[in-house]
Motif scaffolding. Structure first.
Motif, PDB file in Angstrom:
ATOM      1  N   LEU A 193       3.632  14.142 -53.744  1.00  0.00           N
ATOM      2  CA  LEU A 193       4.032  14.250 -55.153  1.00  0.00           C
ATOM      3  C   LEU A 193       3.021  15.032 -55.976  1.00  0.00           C
ATOM      4  O   LEU A 193       3.378  15.713 -56.936  1.00  0.00           O
TER       5      LEU A 193
ATOM      6  N   ILE B 260       9.995  11.470 -49.180  1.00  0.00           N
ATOM      7  CA  ILE B 260       9.500  12.823 -49.493  1.00  0.00           C
ATOM      8  C   ILE B 260      10.391  13.882 -48.831  1.00  0.00           C
ATOM      9  O   ILE B 260      10.585  14.966 -49.377  1.00  0.00           O
TER      10      ILE B 260
ATOM     11  N   ILE C 160      12.957   9.880 -59.603  1.00  0.00           N
ATOM     12  CA  ILE C 160      11.661  10.587 -59.491  1.00  0.00           C
ATOM     13  C   ILE C 160      11.766  11.969 -60.132  1.00  0.00           C
ATOM     14  O   ILE C 160      10.843  12.410 -60.844  1.00  0.00           O
TER      15      ILE C 160
END
Length: 561
Positions: A100, A203, A69
């Motif tokens: 995000l 996250i 990511i």
């Protein structure tokens, strides 16, 4: 109903814990039954602490997921956040995408169409990613069995990160990272996270590179708590901590979408039960009746007035869903009677025009009448699709495994599953499923069971006793609301049937010479009014009843004999 008293823990353990905590032995007994046997364990249980949230990098492949990511962010790649249309999937997509977007604008979301694509990762979703220049898909609450689909994406130079909590198959998809605590090669300390919970770990891990701590992620816990409640995962360990703090967020500072739902129902403080019966069905209604995108838009909306509009639309979907599930349940019940199938060990019903979005609810409703493993089928394209629901103690997933020869594809877990099959295999499947269940089910499981934590005297129910029980919340699997039995109680003569069609029972009960009475309400127990003439036994939970500003402890009856 079968009344089953839970196994009595060792008396020494109960006495020791009662002394250490300065509580009644009944409370100590309930805690010991839940494997809480020491002062330290009780402290951890009654005071959930953010320190008990595990390090996300303990999940196998988390380092690979974060690295991929971060590469995508630094190279300005487009990232597609993909998840299912149920509460767990839509909350997970809302959570990961909204986080995000605080880092990169190149984020989009994708929820498959329940009817055109079905459950899980779809080829159509991968084609959408290719057509719109997405080089990375983060799949949430699905994907653990999508071996061919991940390979198909790889041929198109699209990478996958899978965040799932369902049982893996024999082969793990060849993705960049597969985050699933149920993997046999994963040593994460807690393997009962829901899909949104796995998304939260992702996250949380991404936040470590940004010097963020767990407190920075508290605003996301309203979504996690909603998913934990809706997906009926065990309310222990890390889930309990996440749900505890998530409930605080729901009640104090929820995101606009959840605030808009609460705004409509006008309730002051929500419990986990309210989340299950008020928030979750409304989020679910979007995917059932229209499209799961509505739920994601509601849950990620930054403007409150716009969220209120979404919530109003979803309220209509939910009302339509209620009408439909009532109608289909009635049709299914007629089908069972017409085909003379009341005495079987399973319920398998089919009608081609039944709405695919509500067949899972209908299966649960049918279990309320015929308590046995249940499948409700409808037509879906050129196949038949079904939702399966089970009864307590019976693994419907394993039963389906034994009928695999007639099934095209299926997935799920012990108590709920989904499957598709070809129309010509329906009767073969139906017969085989009945045969498998008949051979393997313990017949006593076909009578609903009430598990009782403790038998107590009504005199033990004091404000302090009730206060301690309330602190055991949030309740859920493996930490259910305590159920009590009291014997030889009487009604003070004012007991009556209540409700528009007199289906409920309202009593004032007392025990022995102690004339203190307790209000008791028994939903759908109106037909048991005849038992109330003399002494009777009751099984119940405790609740708080508020009437004209006055609060009192109320017994919520589950059964009486």
């Amino acid at each position: 109903m079968r009344w089953t008293l839970k196994k009595e823990p060792e008396k020494e353990k109960i006495d020791k814990l009662a002394r250490e905590l300065q509580v009644d032995s009944s409370i100590a007994k309930i805690l010991c039954q839940r494997q809480i046997e020491t002062f330290e364990e009780a402290k951890k249980f009654f005071r959930p602490n953010l320190k008990d949230i595990h390090n996300p990098f303990l999940l196998k492949d988390m380092d690979l997921a974060v690295a991929r990511i971060e590469t995508a962010i630094s190279k300005n790649e487009n990232i597609l956040i993909y998840g299912d249309y149920d509460v767990d999937g839509t909350t997970a997509v809302s959570l990961v995408s909204s986080y995000l977007k605080t880092i990169t604008p190149n984020i989009a979301t994708y929820i498959p169409d329940r009817y055109a694509e079905g459950y899980g990762i779809s080829y159509k979703g991968i084609d959408f990613a290719e057509d719109n220049d997405f080089s990375l898909i983060v799949a949430l609450d699905c994907g653990i069995k999508a071996v061919e689909k991940v390979a198909y994406a790889k041929d198109k130079n699209i990478d996958f990160i899978i965040c799932d909590h369902h049982k893996p198959g024999d082969k793990i998809p060849d993705a960049v990272a597969v985050l699933n605590a149920k993997r046999t090669d994963c040593n994460y300390p807690f393997d009962e996270l829901c899909g949104c919970g796995v998304g939260f770990k992702l996250i949380q891990a991404l936040g470590t590179n940004r010097n963020q701590t767990i407190t920075d992620f508290l605003p996301y816990l309203d979504l996690v708590a909603t998913a934990i409640a809706a997906d009926i995962v065990p309310m222990v360990g890390e889930n309990r901590v996440l749900a505890y703090y998530g409930l605080q967020v729901i009640n104090e500072q929820p995101r606009n979408g959840i605030k808009a739902i609460i705004h409509q129902i006008n309730k002051k403080e929500l419990t986990i039960t309210d989340v299950v019966f008020i928030i979750a069905p409304r989020i679910n209604a979007a995917g059932r009746m229209k499209h799961g995108n509505y739920a994601v838009e509601l849950l990620t909306e930054m403007d409150f007035d716009a969220a209120v509009k979404f919530a109003a639309d979803i309220e209509i979907f939910n009302a339509d869903r209620k009408d439909l599930d009532k109608q289909i349940t009635n049709q299914a019940l007629i089908q069972i009677i017409d085909k003379d199938e009341e005495n079987k060990n399973t319920t398998v019903v089919y009608q081609e025009d039944w709405h695919k979005g509500v067949i899972g609810i209908v299966a649960s409703r049918l279990i309320e009448t015929y308590y046995r493993p249940t499948l409700v089928f409808t037509k879906s394209g050129d196949k038949l699709a079904a939702s399966a629901r089970s009864v307590k103690g019976f693994d419907v997933y394993n039963a389906l495994l034994q009928c695999e020869e007639f099934i095209e594809q299926f997935g799920g877990h012990k108590y709920a599953a989904g499957l598709t099959l070809l129309p010509e295999n329906y009767i073969h499947f139906k017969n085989k499923f009945e045969e498998v269940v008949s051979k393997t089910i313990d017949k006593k499981l076909l009578t609903p069971e009430i598990t009782i934590d403790a038998e107590i005297e009504l005199s033990e129910i004091t404000p302090k006793f009730f206060r301690i029980l309330q602190q055991m919340a949030p309740f859920g699997p493996q930490n259910m609301k305590p159920v009590f039995k009291s014997s030889c109680v009487r009604d003070n003569g004012y007991g009556k049937k209540v409700g528009a069609d007199e289906t409920h029972l309202k009593l004032n009960v007392f025990q022995g010479d102690n004339k203190q009475t307790f209000n008791a309400i028994g939903f759908n127990l109106g037909d048991k009014m005849d038992y109330v003439q003399d002494e009777f036994d009751i099984v119940y939970t405790l609740d708080e009843n508020e009437w004209q500003g006055f609060k009192s402890i109320q017994l919520v009856l589950k059964d009486l004999k």
